[in-house]
Design an enzyme around this catalytic site. Structure first.
Site, PDB file in Angstrom:
ATOM      1  N   GLU A  29      48.706  44.265  41.354  1.00 49.71           N
ATOM      2  CA  GLU A  29      48.824  44.421  39.908  1.00 49.71           C
ATOM      3  C   GLU A  29      49.159  45.858  39.531  1.00 49.71           C
ATOM      4  OE1 GLU A  29      44.954  43.010  38.868  1.00 49.71           O
ATOM      5  OE2 GLU A  29      45.391  41.010  39.648  1.00 49.71           O
ATOM      6  N   GLU A  60      44.536  37.320  41.382  1.00 55.52           N
ATOM      7  CA  GLU A  60      44.091  37.862  42.670  1.00 55.52           C
ATOM      8  C   GLU A  60      44.151  36.845  43.802  1.00 55.52           C
ATOM      9  OE1 GLU A  60      42.557  38.537  39.810  1.00 55.52           O
ATOM     10  OE2 GLU A  60      42.652  40.715  39.662  1.00 55.52           O
ATOM     11  N   PHE A  83      40.346  46.496  41.744  1.00 54.86           N
ATOM     12  CA  PHE A  83      38.962  46.934  41.926  1.00 54.86           C
ATOM     13  C   PHE A  83      38.329  46.022  42.967  1.00 54.86           C
ATOM     14  CE2 PHE A  83      39.935  48.682  37.830  1.00 54.86           C
ATOM     15  CZ  PHE A  83      39.178  49.845  37.718  1.00 54.86           C
ATOM     16  N   ASP A  85      35.605  44.746  43.034  1.00 52.75           N
ATOM     17  CA  ASP A  85      34.910  43.654  42.345  1.00 52.75           C
ATOM     18  C   ASP A  85      35.806  42.416  42.229  1.00 52.75           C
ATOM     19  OD1 ASP A  85      32.679  45.597  40.758  1.00 52.75           O
ATOM     20  OD2 ASP A  85      34.627  46.479  41.205  1.00 52.75           O
ATOM     21  N   PHE A  86      37.108  42.643  42.113  1.00 55.07           N
ATOM     22  CA  PHE A  86      38.031  41.522  41.892  1.00 55.07           C
ATOM     23  C   PHE A  86      38.408  40.822  43.205  1.00 55.07           C
ATOM     24  CE2 PHE A  86      39.931  44.284  38.241  1.00 55.07           C
ATOM     25  CZ  PHE A  86      38.711  44.277  37.600  1.00 55.07           C
ATOM     26  N   HIS A 129      33.056  46.902  37.755  1.00 50.25           N
ATOM     27  CA  HIS A 129      34.151  47.744  38.260  1.00 50.25           C
ATOM     28  C   HIS A 129      33.624  48.837  39.174  1.00 50.25           C
ATOM     29  CE1 HIS A 129      36.088  45.887  34.770  1.00 50.25           C
ATOM     30  NE2 HIS A 129      37.262  46.249  35.257  1.00 50.25           N
TER      31      HIS A 129
END
Lengths: 326, 319
Positions: A29, A60, A83, A85-86, A129
């Site tokens: 991204e 993702e 991130f 987290d993703f 994040h």
């Protein structure tokens, strides 16, 4: 030697590998004009074009799957998950598919893909994040997990990762992006699974990962003033990881702290502690193995709370003194 | 559409092989020679054969947990498949994969996945790779009706659409995702309609008629090869057997199953070929015998193959 930042070192590794091998491409991204959320891929679009610096929609699972599909059919994708987290959204593709395809197919597939992702707190981005999820990935056979702490390591480890034929989770730390260090201009590989002794010492071993290496170095300079000599071992890759270097260091010092930013419970420090206690180094221990990790809480927003959520330099100093003066 | 008799007979032979292979492994499971589970595609043979018959040898497929038919249609070696079912070292996956993970990367079969919808994101990546390598190949991505409700379906079809990737998304709508009927799982009548929301064609086809499947898939394959992007094809079909080995068919009636057995894709195709004098009853008998012989020989091959060695248990985890 010239000094460049950690982010520049990563960009240089990407650029050099893309020049060298037309099958290497970037997918993720906002990598192109935007240059990635942290500017790591900035400028690569100009040299390599949209075909190889490939911006995706916010998808993702599709990013990870696209990297995997490309990898098993002859390409060498480097995916970026904005991130860490993703990565949760891409987890099915990474854990069930990429990590296992080769084994499930009786070894008859190559999966040369890298998933770069920034982890860690300290940016005020709060709970979704800021996570450090490396331990999850180390629990998955078939993946390799890389966590550089310096610009030099970042470049060499990324080059090795891109050239490797296995799926690799390459974990960068946001607070390290602007740190500088000496980095050769030419390409070089740092083998995966080889630790680096970031500082030689006699009294205490600190096994630290990612940004905690830098904090351990700062702590060791303070501790030196009190006559405490610290050896810092940076595993650099968590899967595979270099047990021997850790064991040898602990045999020498007899005391060890494992420190990481991720939550302490179930963190990689537990693996290191358990490994040491199962090893010949156990008989050399003069004190219980100490673990420092993040508190078992989501990362809070408030500056002071955020700081308290993960180990800081003073926490490492205190832990070291507790071990030395017990 | 004109077909040569050879092509038609080849398709019929493949459908028989799939049927007999699955009937045999079902039997071997009952005998305890195959363990774990398996997902049989009996009744759906026309989809695998019709779709894959449109491909060139170097084109790719991605299969599903119900993928034996796809493998056979793509030209898999029955011996190696059977050996894999018996968990033998000579199997496609050296006994590591079993029924659900048969792949033949060399032949463009990029494998079956045990996760519903798990192959869909990979297919877009394969399409991307084809496009970047400029090889002119295409990839057919098989998945079931259940997979169309996974989030990854949305992400991946959109990605294939915006990049015009040479992917044929082929939904085998066999009317149930395990026990959940499509009537309950969808508020639309045709899954193919979803293609419109991504900006590429979607088409519904009778999945029990091999030539209808062939025709529609060929159109999508040609479109993909021309660089015009993906298509979504929904083949309406029906699985005769349970979802897996634990299925007691509590969610559907015997009458319903029997009504679909009347629409047997093999019987239908066979009768058409006989009516058109492309093949005789005698020739059909020979084809059936040959197919059965191949399966029996595969069972012997598998039974006589060695077990994988425990010393090599780590093989294939890493390159």
């Amino acid at each position: 030697m010239r000094e460049i930042t950690y982010a520049e070192a990563i960009r240089e590794a990407l650029r050099q590998e893309m020049r060298k091998d037309k099958n290497v491409f970037l997918i993720g991204e906002d990598l192109g004009i935007y240059g990635g959320a942290f500017g790591v891929t900035y400028g690569l679009l100009d040299e390599f074009g949209e075909e190889r610096v490939r911006d995706t929609p916010i998808s993702e699972a599709a990013i990870a799957g696209a990297a995997l599909g490309a990898a098993i059919t002859g390409m060498r994708p480097v995916a970026e998950i904005m991130f860490m987290d993703f990565t949760t959204i891409a987890m099915e593709q990474i854990v069930n598919q990429a990590a296992k395809i080769k084994f499930m197919f009786g070894g008859k597939a190559k999966v040369p893909m890298v998933v770069r992702t920034p982890a860690g707190s300290g940016t005020g981005a709060a709970a979704q994040h800021s996570q450090s999820l490396e331990a999850w990935f180390t629990h998955v056979p078939g993946l390799k997990v890389v966590m550089p702490s310096t610009p030099y390591d970042a470049k060499g480890l990324l080059i090795s990762s891109i050239r490797d034929n296995n799926p690799i989770i390459f974990i960068e730390h946001k607070l390290l992006y602007k740190t500088t260090g000496e980095v050769p201009e030419e390409e070089y590989e740092i083998p995966l699974g080889v630790a680096d002794i970031k500082r030689k010492g006699e009294d205490l071993t600190i096994v630290a990962t990612s940004i905690m290496v830098q904090r351990a170095i700062s702590a060791s300079k303070e501790l030196e003033k009190d006559g405490i000599s610290v050896e810092i071992v940076d595993p650099r890759t968590l899967k595979p990881y270099d047990k021997k270097t850790i064991i040898e260091s602990v045999k020498k010092t007899g005391k060890v702290i494992a420190v990481h930013e991720a939550c302490k419970t179930g963190g990689f420090g537990a693996e290191i502690a358990a490994m040491i206690s199962e090893s010949e180094a156990f008989d050399y221990l003069d004190a219980p193995i100490k673990r420092l990790g993040g508190l078992d809480i989501p990362i809070p927003y408030n500056r002071n709370l955020e700081r308290h959520a993960v180990p800081q330099v003073e926490d490492i100093i205190n832990a070291a003194k507790e071990l030395i003066y017990r | 559409m004109k077909f040569t008799p050879e092509k038609l007979i080849d398709m019929l032979i493949k459908m028989y092989k799939i049927r007999f292979f699955e009937e045999k492994v079902d039997y071997l499971f009952a005998l305890g020679l195959v363990h774990g589970t398996m997902h049989l595609s009996i009744g759906q043979e026309a989809v695998a054969v019709g779709a894959i018959s449109t491909l060139k040898p170097d084109d790719y497929i991605l299969s599903t947990h119900r993928g034996h038919g796809h493998c056979i249609a793509k030209g898999a070696d029955i011996n190696l498949m059977m050996a894999e079912f018996l968990g033998k070292e000579t199997g496609y996956c050296r006994g590591r994969g079993g029924s659900m993970h048969i792949a033949d990367v060399e032949k463009g079969n990029l494998g079956a996945t045990g996760v519903v919808g798990g192959g869909i994101p990979i297919a877009s990546g394969v399409g991307l790779s084809i496009k970047m390598r400029k090889t002119g190949q295409v990839v057919i991505c098989f998945f079931g009706d259940g997979a169309a409700n996974q989030g990854a379906f949305h992400e991946s079809l959109n990605l294939a659409a915006i990049w015009k990737l040479p992917v044929i998304f082929l939904c085998e709508n066999n009317m149930y995702g395990m026990s959940m009927s499509v009537e309950k799982a969808f508020a639309i009548e045709n899954i193919a309609k979803r293609a419109g929301s991504y900006g590429f064609p979607g088409e519904v086809v009778d999945g029990n008629y091999v030539l209808a499947v062939y025709k529609v898939v060929l159109k999508a394959v040609e479109r993909a090869r021309k660089g015009k992007g993906p298509s979504l094809i929904e083949c309406k079909t029906y699985r005769w057997k349970g979802h897996s080995k634990s299925d007691q068919n509590l969610y559907r009636s015997k009458e319903e199953i029997e009504s679909w057995k009347m629409k047997c894709p093999i019987k239908r195709f066979k009768e058409k070929l006989i009516a058109e004098k492309i093949i005789t009853n005698e020739e059909i008998k020979i084809i059936e015998e040959n197919a059965k012989n191949i399966i029996e020989k595969a069972v012997d091959f598998a039974k006589n193959s060695p077990e994988p060695s425990v010393e090599e248990i780590f093989d294939g985890v890493y390159s």
